[in-house]
Design an enzyme around this catalytic site. Structure first.
Site, PDB file in Angstrom:
ATOM      1  N   ILE A   4       0.818  -1.224   0.000  1.00  0.00           N
ATOM      2  CA  ILE A   4       0.000   0.000   0.000  1.00  0.00           C
ATOM      3  C   ILE A   4       0.850   1.273   0.000  1.00  0.00           C
ATOM      4  CG2 ILE A   4      -2.021  -1.094   1.077  1.00  0.00           C
ATOM      5  CD1 ILE A   4      -1.196   0.293   3.715  1.00  0.00           C
ATOM      6  N   SER A   5       2.157   1.135   0.061  1.00  0.00           N
ATOM      7  CA  SER A   5       3.029   2.319   0.137  1.00  0.00           C
ATOM      8  C   SER A   5       3.063   3.056  -1.209  1.00  0.00           C
ATOM      9  CB  SER A   5       4.445   1.865   0.519  1.00  0.00           C
ATOM     10  OG  SER A   5       5.411   2.726  -0.043  1.00  0.00           O
TER      11      SER A   5
END
Ligand SMILES: N[C@@H](CCC(=O)N[C@@H](CS)C(=O)NCC(=O)O)C(=O)O
Length: 222
Positions: free
Chosen positions: A11-12
């Site tokens: 999700i970064s």
């Protein structure tokens, strides 16, 4: 020579920029998931590769590189030199670098100063200052796009790959892009990218997590 390894977290946003590139170019890269929220970037082993303890980090056969924008340009130069995503034409490269520098030096800190602080729980409310910074960051991007459909020309480049995950995450946190017509159009145009749908899934997860920390979402920016 063995394929490079990318240390990433799904999700970064900066890690997702590199995932978008890998997909777009069809590169063979080993993926190793590292969770920064569980301290996995702060182990001795990881910090030997990247003392700044951040993902994404690339290990290309012992050549270690952190910073997503540096990784983007390195992967094109090393594995698809001259590709339209980062052409070997000084003026075109300069315009792409200009956006990447604006992103790292201005957009990301201003915007992430608000969104990132709420995401991490470092802030529990959106102050007027945070709101003003985030809005200014968005207006700056809208102004960039008065020149072209994509950030550095009429076709996608690594500048777009760098910005898309942050914008997609913000949309899934409640940001309404319709007030920024050029940015909105650009966001739609990014559907041509091969990794777009996968990135949307990550952005949806960011949105869910964000609302678990800050239920009001980014609607306050609209
Ligand atoms: N400017 C860096 C930012 C990287 C970054 O801050 N990554 C975060 C995850 S989104 C991280 O790894 N944080 C862990 C830490 O600082 O220990 C880039 O673009 O690569």
């Amino acid at each position: 020579m063995p394929a490079p390894t990318l240390y990433y977290y799904p999700i970064s946003p900066p890690a997702r920029a590199v995932l978008l590139l890998i997909k777009e170019l069809g590169l063979t890269v080993n993926l190793k998931e590292v969770n920064p929220m569980a301290g996995e970037t702060r182990t001795e082993e990881f910090m030997r590769m990247n003392p700044e303890h951040t993902i994404p980090t690339l290990d290309d056969n012992g050549f270690y590189l952190g910073e997503s924008r540096a990784i983007l340009s390195y992967l094109v130069d090393a594995y698809r030199p001259g590709h339209t995503l980062y052409p070997n034409i000084p003026k075109e490269k300069a315009l792409i670098n200009r956006v990447l520098h604006h992103d790292l030096g201005s957009f990301y800190p201003k915007f992430n100063g608000t969104v990132g602080a709420l995401f991490s729980g470092a802030a529990t409310e959106m102050t007027e200052e945070m709101k003003a910074n985030a809005l200014k960051a968005l207006v700056d991007l809208e102004n960039y796009l008065t020149r072209n459909d994509f950030f550095a020309g009429e076709n996608p480049t690594i500048a777009d790959l760098s910005l898309l995950p942050t914008i997609a995450s913000a949309v899934h946190c409640g940001l309404d892009l319709s007030k920024y017509p050029r940015l909105n159009e650009w966001y739609e145009s990014c559907r041509v990218l091969k990794g777009y749908e996968e990135d949307q899934e990550a952005a949806r997860q960011v949105g869910e997590y964000f609302r678990s920390k800050f239920p009001a979402g980014l609607e306050a920016l609209n």
